[in-house]
Design an enzyme around this catalytic site. Structure first.
Site, PDB file in Angstrom:
ATOM      1  N   GLY A   1       0.833  -1.207   0.000  1.00  0.00           N
ATOM      2  CA  GLY A   1       0.000   0.000   0.000  1.00  0.00           C
ATOM      3  C   GLY A   1       0.865   1.254   0.000  1.00  0.00           C
ATOM      4  O   GLY A   1       0.530   2.262   0.627  1.00  0.00           O
TER       5      GLY A   1
ATOM      6  N   TYR B   1     -13.309  -2.848  10.486  1.00  0.00           N
ATOM      7  CA  TYR B   1     -11.926  -2.329  10.558  1.00  0.00           C
ATOM      8  C   TYR B   1     -11.328  -2.548  11.944  1.00  0.00           C
ATOM      9  O   TYR B   1     -10.168  -2.946  12.079  1.00  0.00           O
ATOM     10  CB  TYR B   1     -11.982  -0.844  10.200  1.00  0.00           C
ATOM     11  CG  TYR B   1     -10.666  -0.114  10.093  1.00  0.00           C
ATOM     12  CD1 TYR B   1      -9.893  -0.205   8.939  1.00  0.00           C
ATOM     13  CD2 TYR B   1     -10.227   0.716  11.120  1.00  0.00           C
ATOM     14  CE1 TYR B   1      -8.701   0.511   8.826  1.00  0.00           C
ATOM     15  CE2 TYR B   1      -9.041   1.429  11.012  1.00  0.00           C
ATOM     16  CZ  TYR B   1      -8.284   1.323   9.860  1.00  0.00           C
ATOM     17  OH  TYR B   1      -7.108   2.034   9.749  1.00  0.00           O
TER      18      TYR B   1
ATOM     19  N   LYS C   1      -8.023  -4.667  12.800  1.00  0.00           N
ATOM     20  CA  LYS C   1      -6.850  -4.035  13.418  1.00  0.00           C
ATOM     21  C   LYS C   1      -6.516  -4.657  14.771  1.00  0.00           C
ATOM     22  O   LYS C   1      -5.343  -4.713  15.159  1.00  0.00           O
ATOM     23  CB  LYS C   1      -7.071  -2.523  13.544  1.00  0.00           C
ATOM     24  CG  LYS C   1      -7.115  -1.802  12.195  1.00  0.00           C
ATOM     25  CD  LYS C   1      -5.912  -2.124  11.332  1.00  0.00           C
ATOM     26  CE  LYS C   1      -5.664  -1.102  10.246  1.00  0.00           C
ATOM     27  NZ  LYS C   1      -4.526  -1.482   9.363  1.00  0.00           N
TER      28      LYS C   1
HETATM   29  P1  NAP Z   1      -4.422   5.302   2.096  1.00  0.00           P
HETATM   30  O1  NAP Z   1      -3.921   6.685   1.887  1.00  0.00           O
HETATM   31  O2  NAP Z   1      -5.829   4.975   1.752  1.00  0.00           O
HETATM   32  O3  NAP Z   1      -3.426   4.293   1.340  1.00  0.00           O
HETATM   33  C1  NAP Z   1      -3.653   2.901   1.393  1.00  0.00           C
HETATM   34  C2  NAP Z   1      -2.968   2.270   0.198  1.00  0.00           C
HETATM   35  O4  NAP Z   1      -3.213   0.844   0.256  1.00  0.00           O
HETATM   36  C3  NAP Z   1      -3.537   2.776  -1.141  1.00  0.00           C
HETATM   37  O5  NAP Z   1      -2.491   3.088  -2.032  1.00  0.00           O
HETATM   38  C4  NAP Z   1      -4.348   1.568  -1.624  1.00  0.00           C
HETATM   39  O6  NAP Z   1      -4.408   1.426  -3.021  1.00  0.00           O
HETATM   40  C5  NAP Z   1      -3.554   0.412  -1.054  1.00  0.00           C
HETATM   41  N1  NAP Z   1      -4.324  -0.817  -1.053  1.00  0.00           N
HETATM   42  C6  NAP Z   1      -5.632  -0.978  -0.732  1.00  0.00           C
HETATM   43  N2  NAP Z   1      -5.998  -2.246  -0.894  1.00  0.00           N
HETATM   44  C7  NAP Z   1      -4.909  -2.917  -1.342  1.00  0.00           C
HETATM   45  C8  NAP Z   1      -4.671  -4.275  -1.710  1.00  0.00           C
HETATM   46  N3  NAP Z   1      -5.636  -5.212  -1.651  1.00  0.00           N
HETATM   47  N4  NAP Z   1      -3.432  -4.619  -2.139  1.00  0.00           N
HETATM   48  C9  NAP Z   1      -2.444  -3.683  -2.215  1.00  0.00           C
HETATM   49  N5  NAP Z   1      -2.615  -2.397  -1.884  1.00  0.00           N
HETATM   50  C10 NAP Z   1      -3.833  -2.012  -1.452  1.00  0.00           C
HETATM   51  O7  NAP Z   1      -4.250   4.844   3.627  1.00  0.00           O
HETATM   52  P2  NAP Z   1      -3.289   5.388   4.798  1.00  0.00           P
HETATM   53  O8  NAP Z   1      -4.048   6.369   5.580  1.00  0.00           O
HETATM   54  O9  NAP Z   1      -1.951   5.702   4.257  1.00  0.00           O
HETATM   55  O10 NAP Z   1      -3.224   4.059   5.694  1.00  0.00           O
HETATM   56  C11 NAP Z   1      -2.149   3.124   5.624  1.00  0.00           C
HETATM   57  C12 NAP Z   1      -2.338   2.078   6.717  1.00  0.00           C
HETATM   58  O11 NAP Z   1      -2.366   2.711   8.000  1.00  0.00           O
HETATM   59  C13 NAP Z   1      -3.640   1.296   6.604  1.00  0.00           C
HETATM   60  O12 NAP Z   1      -3.444  -0.038   7.011  1.00  0.00           O
HETATM   61  C14 NAP Z   1      -4.553   2.000   7.577  1.00  0.00           C
HETATM   62  O13 NAP Z   1      -5.574   1.168   8.027  1.00  0.00           O
HETATM   63  C15 NAP Z   1      -3.556   2.355   8.670  1.00  0.00           C
HETATM   64  N6  NAP Z   1      -3.985   3.477   9.523  1.00  0.00           N
HETATM   65  C16 NAP Z   1      -4.196   4.734   9.014  1.00  0.00           C
HETATM   66  C17 NAP Z   1      -4.602   5.753   9.869  1.00  0.00           C
HETATM   67  C18 NAP Z   1      -4.864   7.158   9.382  1.00  0.00           C
HETATM   68  O14 NAP Z   1      -5.249   7.998  10.212  1.00  0.00           O
HETATM   69  N7  NAP Z   1      -4.631   7.489   8.124  1.00  0.00           N
HETATM   70  C19 NAP Z   1      -4.798   5.501  11.218  1.00  0.00           C
HETATM   71  C20 NAP Z   1      -4.567   4.220  11.698  1.00  0.00           C
HETATM   72  C21 NAP Z   1      -4.160   3.216  10.844  1.00  0.00           C
HETATM   73  P3  NAP Z   1      -5.585   2.155  -3.878  1.00  0.00           P
HETATM   74  O15 NAP Z   1      -5.206   3.579  -3.890  1.00  0.00           O
HETATM   75  O16 NAP Z   1      -5.491   1.532  -5.228  1.00  0.00           O
HETATM   76  O17 NAP Z   1      -6.860   1.864  -3.166  1.00  0.00           O
END
Ligand code: NAP
Length: 253
Positions: free
Chosen positions: A13, A154, A158
């Site tokens: 990701g 979710y 998690k």
């Molecule tokens: P994001 O901006 O939505 O980026 C997630 C990336 O994962 C996107 O590029 C997406 O691709 C890719 N992805 C989704 N499904 C996939 C799959 N099946 N195979 C390969 N890649 C895939 O999310 P983020 O905020 O950076 O979050 C990253 C991680 O941190 C996640 O696990 C999220 O749950 C965790 N997290 C985030 C936050 C927050 O506040 N942002 C808080 C706690 C935890 P597409 O663009 O093609 O969909």
């Protein structure tokens, strides 16, 4: 590090958000980095950023929830960059809604990407780590593991990743492999921007409201998470395993 001694890291990701920041940070730390995301062409920006800073990176398109794609991706990475001994399971999606409205598809999609995806990636990568007698696994959990309205899928995923991490630490420790989890709070990415949109508030107002509840009085950035990942994958962190670190600007219950 010379190329022959350079370690290889996989970040899933990693086309954007937290994953892109982790990939950039690990490249800066000296790793060759496989930038894995659903669409290979979407990884171009993250790869270019690493290369223009003098690092080595490879764009790899794979759906982490698909076993064949995962096996092919890890084999390609091992062949083109070298055996992956660092894995950051970061790919994630949200399909939020209250329990009574949540569809089977919303539940299955979230469990598939976070839990099945981390399982498949880790199973494929661990053989390179155990062979090398050195490895680092970092899983992205969330403060939502503690419960969050509208996120029953979710938060289950998690919380599940925390148990997954602890068991990996127990099974793989004797091979020099550590496994830890990072549980971010509010991080400014497309994911939190999408939540603001779903709730009908501007991202700026959403961030301001979140910051008011956070002891350090700000929301987090992808670089905050990248710095924690950098520590977990370092040689110095070899005695830290099976831990969950909340990176949320304050304590969590
Ligand atoms: P994001 O901006 O939505 O980026 C997630 C990336 O994962 C996107 O590029 C997406 O691709 C890719 N992805 C989704 N499904 C996939 C799959 N099946 N195979 C390969 N890649 C895939 O999310 P983020 O905020 O950076 O979050 C990253 C991680 O941190 C996640 O696990 C999220 O749950 C965790 N997290 C985030 C936050 C927050 O506040 N942002 C808080 C706690 C935890 P597409 O663009 O093609 O969909």
């Amino acid at each position: 590090m010379t190329e022959s001694h350079q370690r290889t890291a996989i970040v899933t990701g990693a086309a954007r958000g937290i994953g892109a920041a982790v990939a950039a940070r690990l490249a800066r730390d000296g790793f060759a980095v496989a930038v894995v995301d659903l669409d290979e062409s979407a990884c171009a920006g993250a790869v270019k950023a690493i290369e223009s800073a003098g690092g080595r990176a490879l764009a790899v398109g794979a759906d982490v929830s698909d076993a064949d794609q995962v096996e092919a991706a890890v084999a390609r990475i091992a062949g083109e960059l070298g055996p992956p001994t660092v894995l950051v399971n970061n790919a994630g999606i949200t399909r939020d809604s209250l329990l009574f409205k949540m569809t089977d598809a919303d539940w299955d999609a979230v469990i598939a990407v976070h839990l099945r995806g981390s399982f498949l990636m880790t199973r494929a990568a661990q053989k390179h780590m155990t062979e090398a007698k050195w490895g680092r696994i970092v899983n992205l959990s969330s403060t939502s593991a503690l419960g969050n309205r509208g996120q029953v899928n979710y938060s289950a995923a998690k919380a599940g990743l925390q148990g997954f991490t602890k068991t990996l630490a127990i099974e793989l420790g004797k091979f020099g492999v550590t496994a830890n989890a990072i549980a971010p709070g509010f991080i400014e990415t497309d994911m939190t921007a999408a939540t603001a949109e779903r709730l009908g508030v501007s991202f700026e107002d959403f961030k301001k409201a979140a910051a008011a509840q956070i002891p350090v009085a700000r929301t987090g950035t992808p670089e905050d998470i990248a710095a924690t990942a950098s520590f977990f994958v370092s040689d110095e962190a070899s005695f830290v395993s099976g831990q969950v670190v909340y990176v949320a600007g304050g304590p969590q219950d």
